[in-house]
Enzyme design. Structure first.
Site, PDB file in Angstrom:
ATOM      1  N   HIS A 177     124.584  68.848  14.923  1.00 44.44           N
ATOM      2  CA  HIS A 177     125.713  69.420  15.661  1.00 44.44           C
ATOM      3  C   HIS A 177     126.971  68.572  15.527  1.00 44.44           C
ATOM      4  O   HIS A 177     128.067  69.036  15.851  1.00 44.44           O
ATOM      5  CB  HIS A 177     125.347  69.646  17.134  1.00 44.44           C
ATOM      6  CG  HIS A 177     125.301  68.406  17.976  1.00 44.44           C
ATOM      7  ND1 HIS A 177     124.128  67.761  18.291  1.00 44.44           N
ATOM      8  CD2 HIS A 177     126.275  67.696  18.578  1.00 44.44           C
ATOM      9  CE1 HIS A 177     124.384  66.721  19.056  1.00 44.44           C
ATOM     10  NE2 HIS A 177     125.685  66.658  19.246  1.00 44.44           N
ATOM     11  N   ASP A 190     117.821  69.183  15.123  1.00 45.86           N
ATOM     12  CA  ASP A 190     119.210  68.713  15.202  1.00 45.86           C
ATOM     13  C   ASP A 190     119.364  67.423  14.392  1.00 45.86           C
ATOM     14  O   ASP A 190     119.496  66.323  14.940  1.00 45.86           O
ATOM     15  CB  ASP A 190     119.585  68.489  16.670  1.00 45.86           C
ATOM     16  CG  ASP A 190     121.067  68.218  16.870  1.00 45.86           C
ATOM     17  OD1 ASP A 190     121.833  68.376  15.904  1.00 45.86           O
ATOM     18  OD2 ASP A 190     121.445  67.853  18.001  1.00 45.86           O
ATOM     19  N   SER A 236     126.253  61.299  20.518  1.00 47.75           N
ATOM     20  CA  SER A 236     125.531  62.179  19.604  1.00 47.75           C
ATOM     21  C   SER A 236     125.417  61.576  18.215  1.00 47.75           C
ATOM     22  O   SER A 236     126.362  60.982  17.694  1.00 47.75           O
ATOM     23  CB  SER A 236     126.253  63.522  19.483  1.00 47.75           C
ATOM     24  OG  SER A 236     125.930  64.366  20.540  1.00 47.75           O
TER      25      SER A 236
END
Length: 700
Positions: A201, A248, A365
């Site tokens: 992402h 992910d 992230s």
């Protein structure tokens, strides 16, 4: 409930950790923040930052004593220029009257850098590029810009004013800081040679022209002089960008290899054993240090420049599912089972103990979750998502690295293909094509064949041309051509499987997807009186609907993480105008992170968007060039809460073709010898169209 990926959507947002004083689970008041632990410099040599690099610059524009708002183009040289101006049109050719003058150039058609170079080549000493829509351009000349004149941007309105002041003296002042500045968007980890691991992402919409990797980074304020260019990004082909965030993970291939220390990746079985034992784990990054509850708006960003770390403990997937099920049940006053919380075998969870809240947060992230083994530090996870930040009831969720060992090896040590391509919403009967790059990362010559495997028998619109890739030398790349012909309505998905004649050469695969959408005669009748010149289409999760109260249309009733689009295709040069409005949720704390957005996309290029409560406003797009055009209005919702009427509307969409005088016909014995001209009447075409297209950085 606010359900956030731990990524940063605004360029200026950096990374860190949340660490707050103890409080009871699910308390929605913002807790007191006490910050995380500062990492020791040199402890994490593989830690990397995904950074946007830019020149810190300032500009000023004075024309005949009047100051005009301006913005410097990234990578423009410093300098001062003072002279009268010359109208250089679109700047798509040498501006022959530019000698010792400042070029006034319209946005459109070609790259900003080409416009500036054409100005300088004609003798221009500076360039002013004005917008073709409202607002001032925020753009770049590209890192490889070869010009040496100052280049600035102004608004469409100011451009129109300056066109009437060409004889006035314009003075440009542009100062650029020598060292490149960087803003971190995500974390990452260096795994050896030219490969970096991060979350999918973080890079699913990345433009590698502007994104770089800073390996071994510690202090973001030191600048981007060591940042490395990206050659290619591989997103896991089964990454679910919807509500589950499964798989992910992404690999970044650098242009050049690095000799920096690489992190070791932990295998799947060991990761399960450590999780069952609730072993300690450490997560590092530059993310937000402010914790908050699941229903809170994120607090004001507080990101340190220096790397931070925090120690958590691992949970088995069973423990994680049970905790999340209980937390969701308490939060929503209903009962959730452990099988409803979306934790898969390719995920791993971590939580905190000891009464002090801490964990990963927005901006962390893509960074590594690490465990200290008898073989040293190894990466067990990648920061993926969570509910709120550092909330006791909701464990943080990470991509489990050991689940992807084969995929990582297939890409880095085998035949790699770009992971996926989405043709998105495509008008019925329209044909599209795209190249996909295939790379041989082995030291062997590979003889290859390619197979298309469809998820269902209706996915027959795809075809391949692989003539250039039947044999591929070691460390070489080639391109296959992928075609999609949208003859059959509906969603289509196929998988490209690569076959090698050598069993010692691993191969990867890629997914292709598209949705063919139907023509909309109702919209055509409503907005363009059934014109045969305009071809209307609508689709997505819900098509657009007619507004029965006025000659307008509105987006369909869509749910979380859905979209509603309408598309118009037409031919010709001219001007497009329309009125649009939206009533949706908007993130007040960070306007760049809108939750319900209406996009305008023209010929695959994003032009602008609106979000929140916006009454009908007119937009005018000038200088549409000759050729085929596709105009898209796309309404998208996120997975958050609903506000307003949750819809987008459009009316008064008019296309006015450019009228060009035809040359006078040659006289003939049977006709008058008087000159004749084509009449200048311009029919106003009312039009509208929506389509989901991958957003790209607009450069022209």
């Amino acid at each position: 409930m606010k359900y956030f990926l731990f990524a940063v959507l605004a360029i200026s947002t950096l990374l860190s950790f949340a660490n707050a004083t103890d409080q009871s689970p699910l308390l929605l008041a913002k807790p007191k923040i006490v910050g995380g632990e500062l990492a020791a410099q040199g402890d994490w040599p593989w830690m990397s930052a995904l950074v946007f690099t830019y020149s810190d610059a300032n500009s000023a524009l004075d024309v005949a004593g009047t100051q005009y708002q301006s913005e410097p183009f990234s990578y423009s040289p410093s300098g001062q220029a003072s002279a009268t101006m010359v109208d250089c049109g679109l700047g798509d050719d040498l501006c022959h009257l530019a000698e010792n003058k400042i070029c006034l150039i319209a946005r459109g058609e070609i790259d900003f850098s080409v416009k500036a170079v054409n100005c300088q080549a004609a003798g221009g000493i500076g360039a002013i590029i004005y917008n073709n829509i409202s607002g001032v351009i925020s753009g770049t000349l590209g890192e490889g810009f070869i010009g040496n004149i100052p280049v600035i941007a102004i608004s469409q309105n100011d451009g129109a004013i300056l066109l009437d002041k060409l004889d006035s003296i314009a003075t440009i002042n542009l100062s650029v800081k020598q060292d490149l500045t960087q803003s971190a968007s995500c974390g990452a980890s260096f795994i050896g040679e030219k490969w970096v691991l991060t979350a999918a992402h973080c890079v699913e919409d990345a433009n590698i022209e502007f994104l770089k990797v800073n390996i071994g980074e510690y202090d973001l304020s030191n600048g981007a002089s060591n940042a490395k260019a990206i050659k290619r990004i591989y997103i896991h082909p089964e990454y679910d960008e919807g509500s589950t965030f499964n798989n992910d993970i992404a690999l970044i291939e650098l242009v050049e290899s690095s000799d920096q220390t690489a992190v070791k990746l932990l295998d799947y079985n060991t990761s399960k054993q450590l999780a069952i034992a609730n072993s300690p784990a450490t997560v590092i990054g530059w993310g937000n240090v402010n914790a908050y509850g699941p229903n809170d708006e994120p607090p004001v960003n507080s990101q340190p420049n220096q790397l931070r770390q925090v120690e958590l403990y691992l949970l088995s997937n069973e423990e994680c599912k049970d905790q999340l099920a209980q937390a969701y049940s308490d939060l929503n006053n209903t009962t959730y089972s452990s099988n409803q919380v979306g934790i898969t075998n390719s995920m791993i969870c971590a939580a905190f103990s000891g009464g002090v809240q801490k964990g990963s947060c927005q901006g962390d992230s893509g960074g590594p979750l690490l465990v200290n083994t008898n073989e040293g530090w190894q990466q067990i996870g990648i920061v993926s998502f969570g509910v709120g930040c550092a909330n006791e009831a909701f464990p943080d969720v990470y991509a489990r690295v050991g689940s992807f060992t084969a995929w990582i090896n297939n890409i880095t040590q085998g035949i790699a293909i770009e992971s996926s391509y989405d043709f998105a919403l495509t008008p019925q009967n329209k044909a599209q094509t795209t190249p996909l790059t295939v790379t041989n990362n082995t030291n062997l010559i590979a003889n290859l064949s390619f197979t298309l495997l469809a998820d269902n028998t209706s996915s027959n619109g795809f075809s391949l041309n692989t003539d250039n890739c039947t044999q591929l030398s070691a460390k070489q790349s080639c391109q296959i051509q992928v075609d999609f012909d949208a003859k059959t309505l509906g969603k289509h998905k196929v998988r490209i499987v690569i076959n090698s004649n050598d069993i010692n050469i691993p191969t990867s695969q890629s997914y292709l997807s598209a949705e063919a959408i139907a023509a909309s005669n109702n919209i055509n009748t409503q907005l363009s009186n059934g014109s045969s010149e305009l071809r209307w289409f609508s689709g997505g999760d819900q098509p657009w609907l007619l507004d029965n109260t006025e000659p307008a249309i509105m987006s369909g009733a869509i749910g979380e993480d859905q979209q509603s689009a309408v598309i118009l295709t037409f031919s010709g040069a001219g001007t497009l105008s329309f009125d649009w409005s939206v009533s949706s949720e908007k993130n007040i704390d960070n306007p760049d992170e809108s939750f319900g957005i209406l996009y305008l996309i023209i010929d695959d290029e994003p032009i602008k968007f609106i979000s929140g409560e916006v009454a009908y406003a007119k937009v005018i797009i000038d200088d549409l060039a000759v050729g085929e055009h596709q105009v898209t209005w796309l309404y998208k919702k996120d997975g958050g809460t609903n506000e307003g009427t949750d819809k987008a509307s459009l009316k008064n969409v008019i296309f006015t073709p450019t009228v060009t005088a035809l040359p006078s016909p040659l006289p003939s014995p049977s006709t008058s010898t008087k000159d004749s001209k084509s009449s200048g009447g311009s029919a106003a075409f009312i039009l509208l169209i929506f389509s989901l297209l991958t957003l790209r950085y607009r450069r022209i």
